[in-house]
Design an enzyme around this catalytic site. Structure first.
Site, PDB file in Angstrom:
ATOM      1  N   PHE A   1      40.051  52.952  52.477  1.00 56.28           N
ATOM      2  CA  PHE A   1      39.596  52.192  51.017  1.00 56.28           C
ATOM      3  C   PHE A   1      38.223  52.351  50.716  1.00 56.28           C
ATOM      4  CE2 PHE A   1      42.813  48.931  52.507  1.00 56.28           C
ATOM      5  CZ  PHE A   1      44.049  49.879  52.080  1.00 56.28           C
TER       6      PHE A   1
ATOM      7  N   ARG B   1      27.886  42.191  46.331  1.00 57.13           N
ATOM      8  CA  ARG B   1      28.742  40.837  45.716  1.00 57.13           C
ATOM      9  C   ARG B   1      28.046  40.525  44.218  1.00 57.13           C
ATOM     10  NH1 ARG B   1      29.225  38.353  51.741  1.00 57.13           N
ATOM     11  NH2 ARG B   1      30.925  39.645  52.207  1.00 57.13           N
TER      12      ARG B   1
ATOM     13  N   GLU C   1      38.811  34.875  50.405  1.00 55.31           N
ATOM     14  CA  GLU C   1      38.544  33.713  51.432  1.00 55.31           C
ATOM     15  C   GLU C   1      37.292  33.879  52.383  1.00 55.31           C
ATOM     16  OE1 GLU C   1      42.268  34.183  49.348  1.00 55.31           O
ATOM     17  OE2 GLU C   1      41.116  36.013  50.325  1.00 55.31           O
TER      18      GLU C   1
ATOM     19  N   GLU D   1      34.141  44.159  48.615  1.00 56.36           N
ATOM     20  CA  GLU D   1      32.795  43.374  48.920  1.00 56.36           C
ATOM     21  C   GLU D   1      33.245  41.986  49.579  1.00 56.36           C
ATOM     22  OE1 GLU D   1      32.614  46.187  47.519  1.00 56.36           O
ATOM     23  OE2 GLU D   1      30.592  46.273  46.674  1.00 56.36           O
TER      24      GLU D   1
ATOM     25  N   GLY E   1      54.066  40.241  24.258  1.00 58.61           N
ATOM     26  CA  GLY E   1      54.696  41.395  24.774  1.00 58.61           C
ATOM     27  C   GLY E   1      53.663  42.602  24.621  1.00 58.61           C
TER      28      GLY E   1
END
Length: 379
Positions: free
Chosen positions: A156, A243, A367, A363, A340
């Site tokens: 990742f 962040r 949680e 980053e 829609g």
């Protein structure tokens, strides 16, 4: 909070907005559809100074403050969240880490190339078994004379597939836990370093997210970033800066979705008039506008804290947490206002909806942000 924009800030906003509207936005849908990286626009960002925006001037950077950086990320994210995150990684994770912990030789060799965009950087912390638990690194680095030998896999990794240089975290002393992690500057040409699988993502599809593989990768000892055992500290400090960038990205996505929803509400007619006349729509718009403004102020507050030289861990976590959840809230309402049509790729709100979701994950998941905030409050 005394938030006053200088003439330089407004010039930065205009420059980035012009670039975003002229060069970035027209490609965003195509890049998303094809999953292609906007290499030409990345080169342009280098020429404009955006890839070294906050780096010191003595190494070729612009030496701009974090408010300027936040403005630039937000403006780019309104046009294309994928393009913005390339800039964010380069500035907040790679350049910032080198500026804070690199030796003079490392800065001259690497930072001077990164700030111009001649080289692109990546930040390799995450592993298959070490996501939120970043201390559970399994990649190892063993000293062998004038080299460290790295073995392991990262995944990742944003920019990983085309990065020229990567800050890699590896365990140099397993017995010390997180204090046994060290950081290394790894060039893509080093023997034993290869790029593995490229991820096929739900959103930010105009970025490259790849697996990086180290098989007896020999890294010169002088490429140790900081000292042995400082890697976890380096990663956490860089992530604090990262962040703020993710918070600004989330605000930019939210603002784009909000503006699209407002415009659609004014022009879409149902029940004998534009749907903007309906209280149900007006209440959604009011909530969206209020949350965006609150998120933006939290991001600016974290930026001001960083620029003051004070610790900004809590403020960065709050900004990232609230802005990312605001982005999810806003894009959801924006899509609902479109009905829609919002579900169709013909309208950009569908892309905003997918792009926003990652901001609650990278980053540090939200949680983890709550754990960071609570720890800072209770310490």
């Amino acid at each position: 909070m005394d938030l006053k924009f200088t003439e330089e800030h407004e010039m930065m906003r205009k420059m980035v907005r012009d670039f975003a509207e002229k060069d970035v936005a027209p490609l965003a849908a195509e890049l998303d559809e094809k999953g292609e990286v906007p290499f030409e626009n990345i080169k342009t960002m280098g020429r404009l100074g955006l890839l070294g925006l906050t780096a010191p001037e003595e190494y070729g950077g612009c030496g701009a403050d974090t408010i300027s950086y936040v403005i630039a990320i937000e403006e780019l994210s309104k046009a294309c969240a994928s393009t913005a995150i390339v800039m964010a990684v380069q500035n907040s994770l790679v350049n910032y880490g080198l500026t804070k912990f690199g030796t003079e030789e490392q800065k001259q060799k690497y930072l001077t190339k990164l700030v111009t965009g001649e080289w692109i950087g990546a930040f390799a912390l995450t592993e298959p078994g070490a996501g939120s638990d970043a201390a559970a690194q399994r990649t190892t680095a063993v000293r062998d004379g004038d080299f460290y030998v790295l073995n392991g896999t990262k995944h990742f990794i944003t920019n990983g597939g085309f990065a020229d240089v990567v800050i890699v975290f590896a365990m140099t002393d397993k017995s010390r836990g997180s204090r046994g992690i060290s950081a290394f500057i790894v060039e893509k040409t080093f023997p034993g370093f290869s790029v593995g699988k490229e991820e096929n993502k739900m959103g930010i599809r105009g970025t490259n997210t790849s697996e990086l593989i180290f098989e007896d990768c020999r890294v010169p000892a002088e490429n140790l970033l900081g000292k042995e055992g400082q890697g976890f500290k380096i990663a956490m400090i860089a992530l604090d800066a990262g962040r703020i960038g993710v918070g600004a990205q989330a605000v930019g996505i939210a603002q784009a979705a909000f503006e699209a929803a407002v415009e659609y509400a004014k022009t879409r007619e149902q029940f004998g008039g534009p749907i903007s006349r309906l209280q149900a729509i007006q209440w959604m718009i009011a909530d969206m506008a209020t949350r965006i403004e609150a998120a933006r102020l939290l991001v600016y507050n974290a930026a001001l804290k960083k620029d003051s030289g004070e610790r900004f861990t809590k403020e960065a976590a709050m900004a990232k947490l609230y802005a990312s959840e605001t982005a999810d809230f806003v894009v959801d309402r924006a899509l609902q206002i479109h009905g829609g049509y919002g579900y169709m790729k013909e309208y950009p709100v569908e892309r905003y909806y997918r792009d926003a979701r990652i901001t609650r994950i990278y980053e540090g998941t939200n949680e983890i942000q709550r754990l960071v905030i609570a720890h800072q409050v209770l310490r």
